[in-house]
Structure formats: structure tokens, C-alpha cells
Design a protein around this motif. Sequence first.
Motif, PDB file in Angstrom:
ATOM      1  N   LYS A   1     -15.821   6.032   8.891  1.00 27.86           N
ATOM      2  CA  LYS A   1     -17.043   6.644   9.411  1.00 27.86           C
ATOM      3  C   LYS A   1     -18.303   6.016   8.825  1.00 27.86           C
ATOM      4  O   LYS A   1     -19.411   6.278   9.293  1.00 27.86           O
ATOM      5  N   LEU A   2     -18.143   5.200   7.784  1.00 28.85           N
ATOM      6  CA  LEU A   2     -19.294   4.585   7.134  1.00 28.85           C
ATOM      7  C   LEU A   2     -19.847   3.441   7.972  1.00 28.85           C
ATOM      8  O   LEU A   2     -19.176   2.904   8.854  1.00 28.85           O
ATOM      9  N   HIS A   3     -21.075   3.062   7.675  1.00 27.98           N
ATOM     10  CA  HIS A   3     -21.729   1.940   8.369  1.00 27.98           C
ATOM     11  C   HIS A   3     -22.175   0.904   7.339  1.00 27.98           C
ATOM     12  O   HIS A   3     -23.130   1.138   6.622  1.00 27.98           O
ATOM     13  N   PRO A   4     -21.500  -0.221   7.235  1.00 24.55           N
ATOM     14  CA  PRO A   4     -20.265  -0.580   7.946  1.00 24.55           C
ATOM     15  C   PRO A   4     -19.069   0.143   7.362  1.00 24.55           C
ATOM     16  O   PRO A   4     -19.107   0.576   6.201  1.00 24.55           O
ATOM     17  N   PRO A   5     -17.984   0.264   8.135  1.00 26.71           N
ATOM     18  CA  PRO A   5     -16.783   0.915   7.610  1.00 26.71           C
ATOM     19  C   PRO A   5     -16.133   0.064   6.517  1.00 26.71           C
ATOM     20  O   PRO A   5     -16.393  -1.145   6.418  1.00 26.71           O
ATOM     21  N   VAL A   6     -15.298   0.693   5.720  1.00 27.45           N
ATOM     22  CA  VAL A   6     -14.549  -0.042   4.701  1.00 27.45           C
ATOM     23  C   VAL A   6     -13.450  -0.835   5.392  1.00 27.45           C
ATOM     24  O   VAL A   6     -12.683  -0.280   6.192  1.00 27.45           O
ATOM     25  N   ALA A   7     -13.370  -2.124   5.100  1.00 26.97           N
ATOM     26  CA  ALA A   7     -12.322  -2.957   5.690  1.00 26.97           C
ATOM     27  C   ALA A   7     -10.954  -2.462   5.215  1.00 26.97           C
ATOM     28  O   ALA A   7     -10.799  -2.036   4.073  1.00 26.97           O
ATOM     29  N   SER A   8      -9.978  -2.533   6.088  1.00 29.79           N
ATOM     30  CA  SER A   8      -8.642  -2.049   5.736  1.00 29.79           C
ATOM     31  C   SER A   8      -8.089  -2.763   4.511  1.00 29.79           C
ATOM     32  O   SER A   8      -7.359  -2.168   3.712  1.00 29.79           O
ATOM     33  N   SER A   9      -8.454  -4.021   4.342  1.00 28.48           N
ATOM     34  CA  SER A   9      -7.976  -4.791   3.190  1.00 28.48           C
ATOM     35  C   SER A   9      -8.592  -4.327   1.877  1.00 28.48           C
ATOM     36  O   SER A   9      -8.107  -4.663   0.797  1.00 28.48           O
ATOM     37  N   GLU A  10      -9.680  -3.544   1.949  1.00 28.99           N
ATOM     38  CA  GLU A  10     -10.379  -3.070   0.756  1.00 28.99           C
ATOM     39  C   GLU A  10     -10.114  -1.605   0.447  1.00 28.99           C
ATOM     40  O   GLU A  10     -10.582  -1.098  -0.575  1.00 28.99           O
ATOM     41  N   GLU A  11      -9.383  -0.919   1.297  1.00 31.05           N
ATOM     42  CA  GLU A  11      -9.213   0.527   1.139  1.00 31.05           C
ATOM     43  C   GLU A  11      -8.576   0.901  -0.200  1.00 31.05           C
ATOM     44  O   GLU A  11      -9.036   1.816  -0.888  1.00 31.05           O
ATOM     45  N   LEU A  12      -7.517   0.196  -0.594  1.00 28.40           N
ATOM     46  CA  LEU A  12      -6.843   0.528  -1.853  1.00 28.40           C
ATOM     47  C   LEU A  12      -7.729   0.237  -3.056  1.00 28.40           C
ATOM     48  O   LEU A  12      -7.717   0.981  -4.048  1.00 28.40           O
ATOM     49  N   VAL A  13      -8.516  -0.823  -2.978  1.00 24.14           N
ATOM     50  CA  VAL A  13      -9.432  -1.156  -4.072  1.00 24.14           C
ATOM     51  C   VAL A  13     -10.483  -0.062  -4.229  1.00 24.14           C
ATOM     52  O   VAL A  13     -10.779   0.385  -5.346  1.00 24.14           O
ATOM     53  N   VAL A  14     -11.036   0.380  -3.106  1.00 24.17           N
ATOM     54  CA  VAL A  14     -12.040   1.441  -3.143  1.00 24.17           C
ATOM     55  C   VAL A  14     -11.421   2.743  -3.654  1.00 24.17           C
ATOM     56  O   VAL A  14     -12.014   3.445  -4.477  1.00 24.17           O
ATOM     57  N   ALA A  15     -10.215   3.066  -3.185  1.00 25.47           N
ATOM     58  CA  ALA A  15      -9.555   4.297  -3.609  1.00 25.47           C
ATOM     59  C   ALA A  15      -9.305   4.302  -5.114  1.00 25.47           C
ATOM     60  O   ALA A  15      -9.502   5.323  -5.789  1.00 25.47           O
ATOM     61  N   LYS A  16      -8.894   3.179  -5.668  1.00 25.06           N
ATOM     62  CA  LYS A  16      -8.678   3.086  -7.115  1.00 25.06           C
ATOM     63  C   LYS A  16      -9.991   3.258  -7.857  1.00 25.06           C
ATOM     64  O   LYS A  16     -10.064   3.946  -8.884  1.00 25.06           O
TER      65      LYS A  16
END
Length: 267
Positions: free
Chosen positions: A204-219
Motif C-alpha cells: 500500500k506504500l508509495h512506492p510499495p516495498v519490492a518483494s525481494s526486500e520484504e524479508l529485509v524490511v520485516a527483520k
Amino acid sequence: MLTGCGITGSGGSGPAEKVALAPAVQNGKANAFNPFMRESLPNLRDNSPEGQAMLQQMGGRTTSIEGEAAYRPQWKHEIYPVFYGDPTAPHEVLVLLDFASPQSEKVWQAVAEASRSVSPKQCKIAVFANSKEYYGTDLMGMGIWISYSRPGQGMAYMSYALSRWNEIKAAQKKARGRVVAFNNEYDATVKSTDFPIHYSYMTKLHPPVASSEELVVAKYCYNAGNVNLYQAQQIEEFFGIKHLPAVVVDGSVLSSVSAHSILKAME
């Protein structure tokens, strides 16, 4: 009026015009925890005379949050995450949340309404969380990441996160007849196909979080949320806050939280 924090209704979207606030803040407790305005922050850790003497003998020094967290590139944003306004704006609203408390959503609605009536050059809103259910720490960490990596989107995220938390609790109660403690992201779901709250917001963010970065952001969210948790506990002790949610405006804890009371405290 609701119990706990003493919440009064926030009403609609609030007045469109900006209100005039006092040009300066007189309370010395205001901005005490702001690393963007102070080099030294309150440190309420207990250090016995014996422990202090031992530290000096060993050539050590009293630990502090700014010293321990300084290795983290975004440490200032983590110990003082500003969701609205300029970090050096004179007026200060500290919002302390407990995601496990349903009242946190109503308190946040009042804060969001008040924010629409003040200039970001006049006032900043910094957010902290000390949640009885551990997943709230991850959600706070997500807000921190958004506050500096997606400027201007933190307020909307927090509205979403608190609302979804309460919605999922209600849906669990309806579907299962009980609710579970949200101690990890998958506790905060109803169906096995549901995305956890913070993952669902990444798109939902602008820009959205790239799928390849989701785990990095979650950590990152987990770690940043825990840094913020420590500071939330310090602020609670400093201001004598016993229950969350709570709002502190210009160094004074509000006994009753509404958009009006927040703005009134800054006049």
C-alpha cells in the motif's frame, strides 16, 4: 468518556485551517527525549553507588540509549520516530501506544485529527509503543521504517495498523469464539490465507516495498521496534505514566485525550 487514558470523542475530520500555537514552549520537560534537539537524553537506568564506582575503576562509563544505539544508521529515528512535522519544531506531541489496548486506536484518531490543524513547522508528533502482545513491537518498527523511508505516510500507516488489529480481534472472536494473543505476525490473522498486518501494508506504500526486500524490511521492523520499546519505557518512567495509551503534549501528560485537548495544550 472512556476509562484508562480518558479518551473523548475525536469527531469528524477536524477543521481545515491551521491553528495558531504559542511561539515557544516553556516546560523544561518538553523535547527532553528528542535527539534532534539535545545531545544528552534522560537516562533512568538504576546505577547503584557500588556499580558506579566499579565502572569508574574499570574505566567504563554509564550506558545510555544514544551510546548503545548509535551504531545503527537510523538510531535517532528509532528512539524518536517523528510521524508528522519537523523534528526540530518547537511543539511536541508524544504518543505512547499499546497495540493490545483497543483504546489506542481512539487515541490515535484524536492525534491524527489534531495533526490536520497544525503546521509541520509548529509541531511534531513522535510515536512510541510498549505493547503487552509482542507483535505490536514489529508493527511499531514498521512505522519507524515508514517514517523516514516513506516520509508523509507514517500517520496513515498507524491508523491502518491499529484499526486492523482491532478488526482482526473482533473477527477471531466471531469466527472462533475466542481471541489469541498477538505474539507473532501469524497470530494476527483469521484465515490461513491472510497476510500479516505489516506485510499487507507493504504493497500500500508509495512506492510499495519490492518483494525481494520484504524479508529485509520485516527483520528491520523487529529490531527497530525493540529499540523504540526501550525508549518508550524510559518515557513512561520519566513522566510517571502508569497506563497506555497516553499522550504527552509539550512536557505535560494529558488526563483526557481529544483533538481539542491536544491543541489546547499547545496554546
